[in-house]
Design a protein around this motif. Structure first.
Motif, PDB file in Angstrom:
ATOM      1  N   LEU A  68      19.128  39.416  14.181  1.00  0.00           N
ATOM      2  CA  LEU A  68      17.946  39.056  13.405  1.00  0.00           C
ATOM      3  C   LEU A  68      17.354  37.792  14.004  1.00  0.00           C
ATOM      4  O   LEU A  68      18.029  36.762  14.091  1.00  0.00           O
ATOM      5  N   LYS A  69      16.116  37.858  14.431  1.00  0.00           N
ATOM      6  CA  LYS A  69      15.486  36.703  15.067  1.00  0.00           C
ATOM      7  C   LYS A  69      15.210  35.623  14.020  1.00  0.00           C
ATOM      8  O   LYS A  69      14.781  35.924  12.912  1.00  0.00           O
ATOM      9  N   LYS A  70      15.447  34.388  14.417  1.00  0.00           N
ATOM     10  CA  LYS A  70      15.170  33.241  13.555  1.00  0.00           C
ATOM     11  C   LYS A  70      14.056  32.438  14.209  1.00  0.00           C
ATOM     12  O   LYS A  70      14.137  32.102  15.391  1.00  0.00           O
ATOM     13  N   THR A  71      13.019  32.146  13.431  1.00  0.00           N
ATOM     14  CA  THR A  71      11.855  31.442  13.956  1.00  0.00           C
ATOM     15  C   THR A  71      11.805  30.035  13.375  1.00  0.00           C
ATOM     16  O   THR A  71      11.924  29.849  12.161  1.00  0.00           O
ATOM     17  N   TYR A  72      11.631  29.069  14.266  1.00  0.00           N
ATOM     18  CA  TYR A  72      11.619  27.659  13.884  1.00  0.00           C
ATOM     19  C   TYR A  72      10.341  26.989  14.366  1.00  0.00           C
ATOM     20  O   TYR A  72       9.807  27.344  15.428  1.00  0.00           O
ATOM     21  N   TRP A  73       9.886  26.006  13.605  1.00  0.00           N
ATOM     22  CA  TRP A  73       8.879  25.066  14.075  1.00  0.00           C
ATOM     23  C   TRP A  73       9.590  23.746  14.297  1.00  0.00           C
ATOM     24  O   TRP A  73      10.264  23.234  13.392  1.00  0.00           O
ATOM     25  N   ALA A  74       9.467  23.211  15.498  1.00  0.00           N
ATOM     26  CA  ALA A  74      10.149  21.968  15.834  1.00  0.00           C
ATOM     27  C   ALA A  74       9.132  20.931  16.294  1.00  0.00           C
ATOM     28  O   ALA A  74       8.307  21.206  17.166  1.00  0.00           O
ATOM     29  N   GLN A  75       9.202  19.761  15.683  1.00  0.00           N
ATOM     30  CA  GLN A  75       8.411  18.622  16.142  1.00  0.00           C
ATOM     31  C   GLN A  75       9.308  17.845  17.098  1.00  0.00           C
ATOM     32  O   GLN A  75      10.388  17.389  16.726  1.00  0.00           O
ATOM     33  N   VAL A  76       8.869  17.738  18.352  1.00  0.00           N
ATOM     34  CA  VAL A  76       9.689  17.091  19.371  1.00  0.00           C
ATOM     35  C   VAL A  76       9.039  15.801  19.843  1.00  0.00           C
ATOM     36  O   VAL A  76       7.822  15.628  19.742  1.00  0.00           O
ATOM     37  N   GLU A  77       9.863  14.927  20.349  1.00  0.00           N
ATOM     38  CA  GLU A  77       9.374  13.649  20.853  1.00  0.00           C
ATOM     39  C   GLU A  77       8.776  13.851  22.241  1.00  0.00           C
ATOM     40  O   GLU A  77       9.402  14.452  23.109  1.00  0.00           O
ATOM     41  N   GLY A  78       7.549  13.374  22.428  1.00  0.00           N
ATOM     42  CA  GLY A  78       6.872  13.496  23.712  1.00  0.00           C
ATOM     43  C   GLY A  78       5.924  14.687  23.756  1.00  0.00           C
ATOM     44  O   GLY A  78       5.919  15.541  22.863  1.00  0.00           O
ATOM     45  N   GLU A  79       5.118  14.722  24.791  1.00  0.00           N
ATOM     46  CA  GLU A  79       4.201  15.846  25.015  1.00  0.00           C
ATOM     47  C   GLU A  79       4.930  16.872  25.867  1.00  0.00           C
ATOM     48  O   GLU A  79       5.073  16.708  27.080  1.00  0.00           O
ATOM     49  N   ILE A  80       5.386  17.932  25.228  1.00  0.00           N
ATOM     50  CA  ILE A  80       6.235  18.894  25.920  1.00  0.00           C
ATOM     51  C   ILE A  80       5.478  19.565  27.062  1.00  0.00           C
ATOM     52  O   ILE A  80       4.271  19.814  26.971  1.00  0.00           O
ATOM     53  N   THR A  81       6.182  19.839  28.144  1.00  0.00           N
ATOM     54  CA  THR A  81       5.575  20.373  29.367  1.00  0.00           C
ATOM     55  C   THR A  81       5.811  21.873  29.471  1.00  0.00           C
ATOM     56  O   THR A  81       6.726  22.425  28.837  1.00  0.00           O
ATOM     57  N   GLN A  82       5.024  22.522  30.299  1.00  0.00           N
ATOM     58  CA  GLN A  82       5.225  23.946  30.551  1.00  0.00           C
ATOM     59  C   GLN A  82       6.579  24.227  31.194  1.00  0.00           C
ATOM     60  O   GLN A  82       7.231  25.204  30.839  1.00  0.00           O
ATOM     61  N   PRO A  83       7.043  23.396  32.157  1.00  0.00           N
ATOM     62  CA  PRO A  83       8.387  23.645  32.690  1.00  0.00           C
ATOM     63  C   PRO A  83       9.482  23.582  31.619  1.00  0.00           C
ATOM     64  O   PRO A  83      10.436  24.355  31.664  1.00  0.00           O
ATOM     65  N   ALA A  84       9.339  22.674  30.661  1.00  0.00           N
ATOM     66  CA  ALA A  84      10.326  22.599  29.579  1.00  0.00           C
ATOM     67  C   ALA A  84      10.271  23.851  28.714  1.00  0.00           C
ATOM     68  O   ALA A  84      11.312  24.402  28.326  1.00  0.00           O
ATOM     69  N   LEU A  85       9.063  24.328  28.394  1.00  0.00           N
ATOM     70  CA  LEU A  85       8.931  25.563  27.622  1.00  0.00           C
ATOM     71  C   LEU A  85       9.525  26.742  28.386  1.00  0.00           C
ATOM     72  O   LEU A  85      10.222  27.586  27.807  1.00  0.00           O
ATOM     73  N   ALA A  86       9.277  26.791  29.707  1.00  0.00           N
ATOM     74  CA  ALA A  86       9.820  27.877  30.529  1.00  0.00           C
ATOM     75  C   ALA A  86      11.344  27.850  30.524  1.00  0.00           C
ATOM     76  O   ALA A  86      11.996  28.900  30.492  1.00  0.00           O
ATOM     77  N   GLN A  87      11.912  26.646  30.520  1.00  0.00           N
ATOM     78  CA  GLN A  87      13.367  26.529  30.477  1.00  0.00           C
ATOM     79  C   GLN A  87      13.911  27.024  29.141  1.00  0.00           C
ATOM     80  O   GLN A  87      14.936  27.714  29.094  1.00  0.00           O
ATOM     81  N   LEU A  88      13.235  26.696  28.040  1.00  0.00           N
ATOM     82  CA  LEU A  88      13.659  27.190  26.730  1.00  0.00           C
ATOM     83  C   LEU A  88      13.623  28.718  26.687  1.00  0.00           C
ATOM     84  O   LEU A  88      14.491  29.355  26.088  1.00  0.00           O
ATOM     85  N   ILE A  89      12.606  29.289  27.321  1.00  0.00           N
ATOM     86  CA  ILE A  89      12.448  30.747  27.325  1.00  0.00           C
ATOM     87  C   ILE A  89      13.535  31.414  28.163  1.00  0.00           C
ATOM     88  O   ILE A  89      14.130  32.419  27.762  1.00  0.00           O
ATOM     89  N   ARG A  90      13.833  30.844  29.339  1.00  0.00           N
ATOM     90  CA  ARG A  90      14.835  31.434  30.244  1.00  0.00           C
ATOM     91  C   ARG A  90      16.254  31.298  29.709  1.00  0.00           C
ATOM     92  O   ARG A  90      17.092  32.174  29.895  1.00  0.00           O
ATOM     93  N   GLY A  91      16.539  30.160  29.095  1.00  0.00           N
ATOM     94  CA  GLY A  91      17.894  29.839  28.657  1.00  0.00           C
ATOM     95  C   GLY A  91      18.240  28.435  29.097  1.00  0.00           C
ATOM     96  O   GLY A  91      17.871  28.007  30.192  1.00  0.00           O
ATOM     97  N   VAL A  92      18.936  27.721  28.237  1.00  0.00           N
ATOM     98  CA  VAL A  92      19.278  26.327  28.485  1.00  0.00           C
ATOM     99  C   VAL A  92      20.790  26.206  28.579  1.00  0.00           C
ATOM    100  O   VAL A  92      21.525  26.771  27.769  1.00  0.00           O
ATOM    101  N   LYS A  93      21.250  25.465  29.575  1.00  0.00           N
ATOM    102  CA  LYS A  93      22.687  25.261  29.741  1.00  0.00           C
ATOM    103  C   LYS A  93      23.159  24.202  28.754  1.00  0.00           C
ATOM    104  O   LYS A  93      22.750  23.045  28.812  1.00  0.00           O
ATOM    105  N   LEU A  94      24.048  24.620  27.845  1.00  0.00           N
ATOM    106  CA  LEU A  94      24.667  23.724  26.881  1.00  0.00           C
ATOM    107  C   LEU A  94      26.162  23.644  27.172  1.00  0.00           C
ATOM    108  O   LEU A  94      26.674  24.388  28.003  1.00  0.00           O
TER     109      LEU A  94
END
Length: 196
Positions: A68-94
């Motif tokens: 079941l997909k969970k949808t969030y609205w997140a207020q983040v610090e800074g002006e988020i960049t397209q590369p950061a969004l692309a990384q979120l979409i691809r997967g982030v190493k935790l």
């Protein structure tokens, strides 16, 4: 048929009925007997929490197998960049592995209730709002994902779980739905709302 309660959990409230470590539990807001949270939402996050009186429905909603997909609205610090969004979409190493591909996009600041207490914001530091949709449930996943891309989360609101949405519920408000639970042995779970 199962009863499902959609609750807008306020900031600072636990996803359990008892108080703990100075944080109030759900018992301060919900007095309905024999309902249990289907999943959880961290005390410092706000928004949609589902509760039900049906163990089978609780297990279905909570089980990652049903994705079941969970949808969030997140207020983040800074002006988020397209590369950061692309990384979120691809997967982030935790620390506990790479996150599954997600949906992420920049959104306009939503019209929301005032949070109490307000977020801690540094002077002259802009913020951005993103919509992030994930189908897994690692501990504090959204916050860890945005921090890993260099944009820490300041405020986090869950607005949907599957087809259930927060709608116009304000903090501490809730609404009931009646759900028909299909046989899930051979079918992917797609809940049907009963007609009143």
């Amino acid at each position: 048929m199962a009863n499902l309660l959609l609750f807008n959990k306020p900031f600072g409230v636990l996803s359990q009925f008892s108080d703990c470590d100075g944080h109030p539990g759900l018992g301060h807001y919900l007095q309905q007997p024999n309902i249990y949270a289907a999943g959880r939402l961290d005390h410092d996050s706000e928004g949609l929490l589902l509760l039900t009186d049906d163990g089978k429905l609780q297990a279905i909603i909570s089980n990652p197998r049903h994705k079941l997909k969970k949808t969030y609205w997140a207020q983040v610090e800074g002006e988020i960049t397209q590369p950061a969004l692309a990384q979120l979409i691809r997967g982030v190493k935790l620390r506990d592995g790479i996150t599954q591909p997600a949906s992420a996009k920049l959104i306009e600041p939503p019209q929301l209730w005032t949070r109490n207490p307000p977020i801690r914001q540094r002077p002259n530091q802009p913020t951005s709002w993103i919509e992030l949709q994930i189908s897994e449930g690692k501990n504090r996943q959204v916050r860890r994902m945005t921090a890993a891309t260099g944009f820490p989360t300041l405020r986090l609101i869950r607005v949907a779980i599957g087809s259930w949405t927060l709608g116009n519920l304000l903090p501490e408000q809730y609404r009931w739905e009646t759900i028909h639970i299909p046989d899930t042995k051979h079918h992917r779970f797609r809940p049907k709302r009963a007609k009143w």
